[in-house]
Write an enzyme that holds these catalytic residues in place. Structure first.
Site, PDB file in Angstrom:
ATOM      1  N   ASP A 305       0.830  -1.211   0.000  1.00  0.00           N
ATOM      2  CA  ASP A 305       0.000   0.000   0.000  1.00  0.00           C
ATOM      3  C   ASP A 305       0.868   1.266   0.000  1.00  0.00           C
ATOM      4  OD1 ASP A 305      -2.322   1.549   0.126  1.00  0.00           O
ATOM      5  OD2 ASP A 305      -2.541   1.369   2.297  1.00  0.00           O
ATOM      6  N   GLU A 308       2.437   5.036  -4.148  1.00  0.00           N
ATOM      7  CA  GLU A 308       2.458   5.973  -5.303  1.00  0.00           C
ATOM      8  C   GLU A 308       3.757   6.754  -5.339  1.00  0.00           C
ATOM      9  OE1 GLU A 308      -0.011   5.562  -3.098  1.00  0.00           O
ATOM     10  OE2 GLU A 308      -1.228   4.353  -4.451  1.00  0.00           O
ATOM     11  N   ASP A 418      -9.235   2.791  -2.964  1.00  0.00           N
ATOM     12  CA  ASP A 418     -10.258   3.201  -1.994  1.00  0.00           C
ATOM     13  C   ASP A 418     -11.562   3.648  -2.643  1.00  0.00           C
ATOM     14  OD1 ASP A 418      -8.304   2.701  -0.159  1.00  0.00           O
ATOM     15  OD2 ASP A 418      -7.834   4.805   0.232  1.00  0.00           O
TER      16      ASP A 418
HETATM   17  O1  MIG Z   1      -4.320   6.279   4.191  1.00  0.00           O
HETATM   18  O2  MIG Z   1      -3.892   1.115   5.721  1.00  0.00           O
HETATM   19  O3  MIG Z   1      -6.005   1.890   0.223  1.00  0.00           O
HETATM   20  O4  MIG Z   1      -6.990  -0.232   1.747  1.00  0.00           O
HETATM   21  O5  MIG Z   1      -7.123   0.134   4.513  1.00  0.00           O
HETATM   22  C1  MIG Z   1      -5.032   5.079   4.167  1.00  0.00           C
HETATM   23  C2  MIG Z   1      -5.094   1.820   5.781  1.00  0.00           C
HETATM   24  C3  MIG Z   1      -4.094   3.925   4.096  1.00  0.00           C
HETATM   25  C4  MIG Z   1      -5.174   2.942   2.181  1.00  0.00           C
HETATM   26  C5  MIG Z   1      -5.565   1.659   1.528  1.00  0.00           C
HETATM   27  C6  MIG Z   1      -6.622   0.985   2.348  1.00  0.00           C
HETATM   28  C7  MIG Z   1      -6.109   0.728   3.737  1.00  0.00           C
HETATM   29  C8  MIG Z   1      -5.672   2.047   4.382  1.00  0.00           C
HETATM   30  N1  MIG Z   1      -4.677   2.708   3.521  1.00  0.00           N
END
Ligand code: MIG
Length: 646
Positions: A305, A308, A418
């Site tokens: 995650d 980017e 998201d």
């Molecule tokens: O700023 O880890 O897309 O699936 O639950 C949010 C917390 C950070 C974004 C991910 C999402 C995840 C969440 N993350």
């Protein structure tokens, strides 16, 4: 045929795996301005497919889009950038061709937006490769392009099972509760996801000892029940003395640097972080090996995650904001200053200027991040994939990533980020599927039930009826939203029946997935790809072919008791309440209104075809390969695509 044209001095993205000689001539069909701009005249009926993870329809014409990987939890019609950069298009019309703009920085697409008759593509700098792909039809163009970019990643079989996730599971007890509630409800389950709270202060490759005193034991305990635990890994590494990953990264120069040559600082969940330089093979190798901290405990799946990379703020920009606040606090603030200030605050997150402030080490030379921005997420997943292939060459590990570029499909899947618990986001996910498949992403799916906002039971059941066909099938939601584990609703049985249908279809779905991998084909296709002469098929935006057997036509409207469908040929309607309780009806080619009660899954089988179904089981390890039903036309046969080990 594939032709490659070079402009300036492009950064080697490694999107492609096939070596194509650079053509001497000029790029056909397009006008180029020598400054990174390319334009193409669109005819009245031209259709433009592609761009992977982007908003709006299957036909991209009539809007503009920006490839700039971005942590954006608002997926709306006017959203310009999401998490991936998938710069591959097919123009369908009098001339039909595919085109891939291989460019690692920001790339803008105006597809009949400014002028309906013009498509304009603009790279920030005139340093890119453009690939032109021609072929008999769309399917052939896709096959050639996919061959160019290499074979798609294959996850383990269990990754086709149903997964439960939520941002907010905090400790062993929370995880055990999910598993036991699913067991009590008799609903199949193959995985539970661990979001950032399992870590110690959001530090990658750590496990909070208070809340997960023995993760290894938990992994074995759950694995005996057929459930895999899938932890999240974030891109940013917390700055903290004594934290091994941080210290090693600093010592060995594995982090991105600022202009002064110091480790660049951004802030994300762990607070102040450094960003691993995933474009540097040494840093990749180092970070990749860290996954073994968790694989040693028996973990065999990960989601990557914030790659980017997302940056909540940088210290300088935050300091400027605070200074501004101080300055304003002694003044009589006018409305313009008020808006300028709130804009400053809102602009801290993902600020384009911050991506100008750090550098990657590419063969000893600094490369500014903004010029290679869209490659970052791909190389994070690549780090993990390559390390795990070395550590466990005979085992498949589940990987999927939020951010990606073309080529990332070789290392893992992606999820669509998201989304929200909105009816329109069922359709949005579905419209991305063919474009993602075109770009090589086959192991894909969205947050089932919606990530942000509060879901409802009817939305959930309709969402399951769509997502039970997608390779990645995970219910995920944000903290602060209504609970959406299936056992939290009133009609648990109807929801569980949909999961059982999924399990009955897994051998078929896995087979279709493998077929798409090995044949460089698309698991999900727009209707027009198979019926190119059919003008009505060309405009269908809410139905897809799945393999050569099905049309899926999900319901994505609140309180709908059915929907209109267009069948490009005679097909068999299936109305399924349970895996062993359904009706079928043959419908002629044309438009139909098809009724569907909330608890009824509706889909269509192609003429003369049938698909295999097996008895459902509580998890994939208990699924037998014994085909209990051939669903479809009596003369239909199906050959299961056999698993070939890589
Ligand atoms: O700023 O880890 O897309 O699936 O639950 C949010 C917390 C950070 C974004 C991910 C999402 C995840 C969440 N993350």
């Amino acid at each position: 045929m594939i032709q490659r044209y070079r402009y300036g001095n492009p950064f080697p993205t490694e999107a492609t795996v096939e070596q194509i000689a650079i053509s001497e001539g000029t790029l056909p069909f397009f006008e180029t301005d020598g400054k990174g701009g390319f334009s193409y005249s669109l005819k009245e009926d031209d259709i433009v497919y592609g761009l992977g993870e982007q908003v709006r329809g299957i036909n991209k014409r009539g809007w503009h889009y920006v490839s700039w990987n971005f942590d954006n939890p608002h997926h709306q019609e006017d959203t310009l950038s999401l998490y991936g950069a998938h710069n591959f298009l097919i123009v369908h019309g009098e001339v039909t061709f595919g085109v891939f703009f291989d460019y690692a920085g920001k790339l803008e697409f105006d597809i009949g937006y400014t002028r309906r008759s013009l498509m304009r593509v603009r790279a920030q700098k005139n340093d890119l490769d453009v690939y032109l792909i021609t072929g008999e039809n769309e399917k052939e163009i896709v096959r050639r392009f996919r061959h160019l970019i290499g074979r798609s990643y294959i996850p383990p079989f269990w990754a086709f099972g149903y997964g439960q996730s939520r941002w907010g599971y905090k400790n062993e007890a929370d995880i055990r509760e999910v598993v036991s509630e699913y067991q009590k409800a008799g609903i199949p389950l193959d995985s539970v996801y661990m979001d950032i709270d399992y870590m110690e202060n959001y530090k990658d490759f750590t496990v909070d000892a208070g809340r997960f005193p023995n993760l290894g034991d938990l992994v074995s305990e759950l694995s005996r029940q057929g459930v895999h635990l899938v932890p999240i890994i974030d891109a940013g590494v917390k700055i903290e003395e004594g934290y091994e990953v941080y210290e090693e990264g600093v010592k060995n120069n594995h982090f991105c640097k600022n202009a002064a040559g110091e480790d660049f600082v951004g802030a994300v969940w762990p607070g102040r972080v450094h960003f691993p330089d995933f474009l540097n093979p040494k840093a990749r190798e180092w970070f990749g090996e860290k996954y073994s901290v968790l694989t040693k405990l028996g973990i065999d799946g990960f989601w990557n995650d914030m790659n980017e990379p997302a940056i909540f703020y940088t210290e300088d920009r935050f300091a400027d904001t605070l200074t501004k606040l101080e300055e304003l606090s002694t003044k009589n603030v006018g409305i313009n200053e008020y808006f300028a200030f709130t804009g400053m605050v809102a602009g801290l997150n993902g600020n384009a200027g911050d991506y100008e402030k750090f550098y990657h080490n590419v063969n000893g030379k600094p490369v500014k991040h903004s010029e290679v921005h869209n490659l970052y997420g791909m190389n994070m997943t690549r780090a993990a994939y390559e390390a795990l292939r070395k550590l466990a060459p005979h085992k498949r590990t589940l990987f999927f990533s939020r951010s990606s570029y073309i080529g990332a499909h070789r290392y893992g899947g992606i999820w669509q980020g998201d989304n929200k618990s909105w009816w329109s986001h069922i359709l949005q996910s579905m419209q991305q599927l063919p474009a993602l498949n075109m770009a090589g992403f086959l192991f894909v799916g969205c947050d089932v039930g919606g990530f942000g906002s509060d879901t409802t039971e009817d939305l959930m059941i309709r969402w399951l009826q769509y997502s039970l066909f997608t390779p990645l099938f995970r219910n995920h939601s944000s903290n602060g939203t209504r609970r959406q584990e299936l056992y939290c609703f009133e009609n648990i049985k109807a929801l569980g029946d949909m999961i059982q249908i999924r399990y009955s279809l897994i051998p078929y779905l896995y087979s279709e997935f493998l077929k798409a991998v090995y044949e460089d084909s698309m698991m999900f296709r727009p209707l027009a790809f198979d019926f190119p002469e059919d003008k009505l098929a060309a405009s269908v935006e809410d139905q897809l072919f799945l393999g050569d057997e099905l049309i899926i036509a999900p319901i994505y409207q609140q309180n709908a008791v059915g929907r209109y469908v267009y069948l490009p040929e005679e097909m068999m309607l299936v109305r399924m309440r349970r895996y062993n309780d359904y009706d079928t009806e043959v419908l002629p080619k044309g438009h139909h209104y098809v009724s569907s009660k909330l608890s009824e899954l509706v889909f269509f089988l192609r003429k003369g075809r049938a698909i295999p179904m097996v008895a459902p089981a509580l998890n994939t390890s208990l699924l037998t390969s014994e085909i209990t039903t051939m669903l479809g036309y009596p003369e239909g046969t199906y050959s299961l695509y056999e698993e070939k080990l890589q």
